[in-house]
Design a protein around this motif. Structure first.
Motif, mmCIF file in Angstrom:
data_model
loop_
_atom_site.group_PDB
_atom_site.id
_atom_site.type_symbol
_atom_site.label_atom_id
_atom_site.label_comp_id
_atom_site.label_asym_id
_atom_site.label_seq_id
_atom_site.Cartn_x
_atom_site.Cartn_y
_atom_site.Cartn_z
ATOM 1 N N ALA A 157 52.992 28.468 45.979
ATOM 2 C CA ALA A 157 51.886 29.415 45.848
ATOM 3 C C ALA A 157 52.340 30.710 45.183
ATOM 4 C CB ALA A 157 51.286 29.708 47.223
ATOM 5 N N GLN A 172 41.325 30.591 42.438
ATOM 6 C CA GLN A 172 42.595 30.897 43.093
ATOM 7 C C GLN A 172 42.500 30.679 44.596
ATOM 8 O OE1 GLN A 172 43.665 34.930 41.821
ATOM 9 N NE2 GLN A 172 42.699 34.449 39.870
ATOM 10 N N ALA A 173 41.360 31.061 45.188
ATOM 11 C CA ALA A 173 41.188 30.877 46.636
ATOM 12 C C ALA A 173 41.279 29.401 46.991
ATOM 13 C CB ALA A 173 39.847 31.452 47.078
ATOM 14 N N ILE A 174 40.699 28.529 46.149
ATOM 15 C CA ILE A 174 40.776 27.090 46.390
ATOM 16 C C ILE A 174 42.224 26.608 46.313
ATOM 17 C CG2 ILE A 174 40.107 24.822 45.499
ATOM 18 C CD1 ILE A 174 37.497 26.106 44.560
ATOM 19 N N PHE A 227 45.031 28.440 46.676
ATOM 20 C CA PHE A 227 45.849 29.009 47.749
ATOM 21 C C PHE A 227 45.509 28.403 49.103
ATOM 22 C CE2 PHE A 227 46.194 32.981 44.946
ATOM 23 C CZ PHE A 227 47.429 32.590 44.460
ATOM 24 N N SER A 228 44.269 27.902 49.268
ATOM 25 C CA SER A 228 43.876 27.326 50.563
ATOM 26 C C SER A 228 44.641 26.054 50.873
ATOM 27 C CB SER A 228 42.375 27.043 50.572
ATOM 28 O OG SER A 228 42.052 26.009 49.642
ATOM 29 N N THR A 229 45.207 25.417 49.859
ATOM 30 C CA THR A 229 45.959 24.175 50.063
ATOM 31 C C THR A 229 47.462 24.425 50.194
ATOM 32 O OG1 THR A 229 46.188 23.796 47.667
ATOM 33 C CG2 THR A 229 44.236 22.892 48.751
ATOM 34 N N ASN A 237 51.030 25.127 51.590
ATOM 35 C CA ASN A 237 51.695 24.791 52.847
ATOM 36 C C ASN A 237 53.169 25.175 52.741
ATOM 37 O OD1 ASN A 237 52.215 23.824 55.374
ATOM 38 N ND2 ASN A 237 52.381 21.663 54.736
ATOM 39 N N PRO A 276 50.871 28.355 54.597
ATOM 40 C CA PRO A 276 49.817 29.215 54.059
ATOM 41 C C PRO A 276 50.390 30.503 53.483
ATOM 42 C CG PRO A 276 49.227 28.386 56.239
ATOM 43 C CD PRO A 276 50.673 28.045 56.020
ATOM 44 N N PRO A 279 47.458 36.629 52.508
ATOM 45 C CA PRO A 279 46.464 37.152 51.555
ATOM 46 C C PRO A 279 46.878 38.475 50.920
ATOM 47 C CG PRO A 279 45.709 37.451 53.818
ATOM 48 C CD PRO A 279 46.948 36.610 53.888
#
Length: 265
Positions: free
Chosen positions: A69, A141-143, A145-147, A149, A151, A154
Motif C-alpha cells: 500500500a 484509492q480508497a478501494i 487501500f481497503s484491500t 493487508n 491495513p 489513513p
C-alpha cells in the motif's frame, strides 16, 4: 463581512465558469483517463507491484518485506505530481487572460472590490474545481487501500492528498499571477509551466552546488517538500513553503491589477 461576501461572489462566478466550459470537461476526461491508466498499471500491470510480488512467490523467490500500500501510494502520487505540472497551467491560464479578452479586466481593476478579494476568489474557484477532479481518484484509492493487508493508516494517504492540494494551490496561485500579465492563454500556460518546472527541479540543480546557494534552492524546491508529504511527514517547513508560494502569487496578482488600475486612473 463585505470582503468575505465579495470573495464568495467571485468564487461562485469562477467555479460556475469552469463547470460551464467544454474545455474543463475535456481536461477532466483526459486527467481521469491518464490517472486511471497509471493507477491500474502500478497495481496490476506486467511490472506492477502486485504482479511482481506474485511472480516472486510463485517461483519461490524470497520476497523482501514490502508495504504494498505504501509503495503504491508513493508511485501513484509521484505520477500525480508530474501530471499536475501539465494540468494546472491549463487550468490557471484563463484566470485573467479571459478577463482581458472580454474587456472586463479594466472593470475589475476599477471596481470597488479589492484586488486581493478578486485574486483570492479566483484562486479558491480554480482550486475547488481541481479538488473536484481529484474526487474520483480518491474513490479508486480508497478501494485499493481497503484491500491492504495489513491495513494502512489513513494518515499517510491523507497527508499525500494534503501535500498534492497545497502544491496545486501554490502552482495555481503563481499561474494566476502570470495570467494577469498577458492576454494570451497559450503564453500564460507556457510561462507557468516553465516556472513550475524550474521550481520542480531546483533540488536537482542544488545537488551540483554547495553552501548556502544549494541550501536555498533545495528549500525552494516543490518536489522536495511534496516528497515529505508522500513519506507521511508533516514538516512545518514544507507547509510554510507552499503557503508562502500561495501568498506570493496572490500578492503579485493584486499588485499587477493595481498597476492596471493606476494606468486607467
Amino acid at each position: 463581512m463585505i470582503v468575505l461576501a465579495n470573495i464568495l461572489a467571485i468564487f461562485r462566478k469562477e467555479l460556475q465558469g469552469y463547470f460551464a466550459s467544454p474545455l474543463a470537461y475535456v481536461l477532466c476526461a483526459v486527467f481521469w483517463l491518464i490517472s486511471g491508466v497509471f493507477l491500474t498499471s502500478i497495481l496490476m500491470g506486467p511490472n506492477g507491484i502486485v504482479q511482481q510480488v506474485a511472480f516472486s512467490e510463485q517461483r519461490g523467490i524470497p520476497v523482501p518485506a514490502l508495504d504494498v500500500a505504501a509503495e503504491f501510494l508513493r508511485w501513484f502520487f509521484g505520477v500525480m505530481g508530474t501530471l499536475v505540472l501539465f494540468i494546472l497551467p491549463i487550468l490557471s491560464m484563463g484566470l485573467y487572460t479571459e478577463e482581458r479578452k472580454r474587456g472586463t479586466l479594466e472593470l475589475l481593476a476599477t471596481s470597488p472590490i479589492s484586488n486581493w478579494a478578486v485574486a483570492v476568489g479566483k484562486l479558491l474557484g480554480v482550486l475547488t474545481f481541481f479538488v473536484t477532479m481529484l474526487m474520483p481518484l480518491m474513490l479508486w484509492q480508497a478501494i485499493a487501500f481497503s484491500t491492504a493487508n495489513p491495513p494502512m493508516s489513513p494518515t499517510v494517504p491523507l497527508l499525500a492528498h494534503v501535500g498534492l492540494i497545497l502544491m496545486a494551490a501554490a502552482i495555481l496561485s503563481l499561474g494566476m499571477f502570470i495570467s494577469s500579465l498577458t492576454d494570451s492563454t497559450i503564453l500564460a500556460a507556457f510561462l507557468t509551466f516553465a516556472l513550475i518546472l524550474f521550481l520542480w527541479v531546483t533540488d536537482l540543480i542544488a545537488g551540483s552546488l554547495t553552501g548556502w546557494a544549494g541550501a536555498i534552492l533545495t528549500y525552494l524546491s516543490l518536489l522536495e517538500h511534496y516528497d515529505n508529504f508522500l513519506e507521511g511527514i508533516l514538516d512545518p517547513a514544507s507547509v510554510v513553503v507552499f503557503v508562502s508560494y500561495i501568498f506570493l502569487g496572490i500578492f503579485l496578482t493584486a499588485q499587477s491589477i493595481e498597476a492596471l488600475r493606476f494606468q486607467r486612473s
